[in-house]
Design an enzyme around this catalytic site. Sequence first.
Site, PDB file in Angstrom:
ATOM      1  N   LEU A  65      -8.398 -27.200  19.874  1.00  0.00           N
ATOM      2  CA  LEU A  65      -8.780 -28.366  19.085  1.00  0.00           C
ATOM      3  C   LEU A  65     -10.295 -28.459  19.141  1.00  0.00           C
ATOM      4  O   LEU A  65     -10.888 -28.237  20.207  1.00  0.00           O
ATOM      5  CB  LEU A  65      -8.167 -29.648  19.665  1.00  0.00           C
ATOM      6  N   ASP A  66     -10.911 -28.804  18.042  1.00  0.00           N
ATOM      7  CA  ASP A  66     -12.355 -28.960  18.045  1.00  0.00           C
ATOM      8  C   ASP A  66     -12.768 -30.066  19.012  1.00  0.00           C
ATOM      9  O   ASP A  66     -11.986 -30.964  19.335  1.00  0.00           O
ATOM     10  CB  ASP A  66     -12.856 -29.301  16.643  1.00  0.00           C
ATOM     11  N   LYS A  67     -14.017 -30.019  19.437  1.00  0.00           N
ATOM     12  CA  LYS A  67     -14.535 -31.010  20.376  1.00  0.00           C
ATOM     13  C   LYS A  67     -14.356 -32.427  19.849  1.00  0.00           C
ATOM     14  O   LYS A  67     -14.049 -33.359  20.600  1.00  0.00           O
ATOM     15  CB  LYS A  67     -16.016 -30.730  20.654  1.00  0.00           C
TER      16      LYS A  67
END
Length: 212
Positions: A65-67
């Site tokens: 998952l992206d930051k």
Amino acid sequence: MKKNSPAESGRKKTEARPVLLKRDLLYIIFNKPYDVLSQFTPDLPGQRTLAQFDLPEDVYPAGRLDKDSEGLLLLTNDGPLIKKLLDPAQGHERTYLVQVEGTPSESALDKLRNGVTISGYTTRPASVELLIAPPEVPERAKPIRMRKAIPTSWLRLTLVEGKNRQVRHMTAAVGHPTLRLIRISIGELNIEGLKEGKWKRVDKEMILRSTK
């Protein structure tokens, strides 16, 4: 004094070796908070990582998952399973709650459902629902950016693919930038009842059912 034969010496040496137990395979779902990297080491000083959440040793994310995204992250030490899950041919449903800028028209929703073109690639058909009321989700540690003149709305969006920042690119392509993104499920796996920053073990069989 009688010397041992080579065969006897080899046998004694083998018997003296410690018995190695098979490593336990772990399968974990983690509710990733906003502003946390999906990795255990930072790229830059001061970044928050998975190392801060008391996860078991030797597990790694199966996907990411992206930051700036939140929600369900699957971790395991089962290398072959990670390889299988990351194979683009192994499409499986991923469901997200997406807060977007503005209120998408039915035409915009249909574009998301039927596929939009992003950098020369057309996304596969998706399930998209405009929610009548905001979902019950905890407040984000860092509030979303708001513009007084533009309302926001929530979508429930299910994909069977997971290209880099795909949901954000999709909503931007129909004129509704993503403000907040929460992955709530992968197949049968979900974060219902799992607090932000917490994790729990799951069965491999459930993962396999979720990724067929």
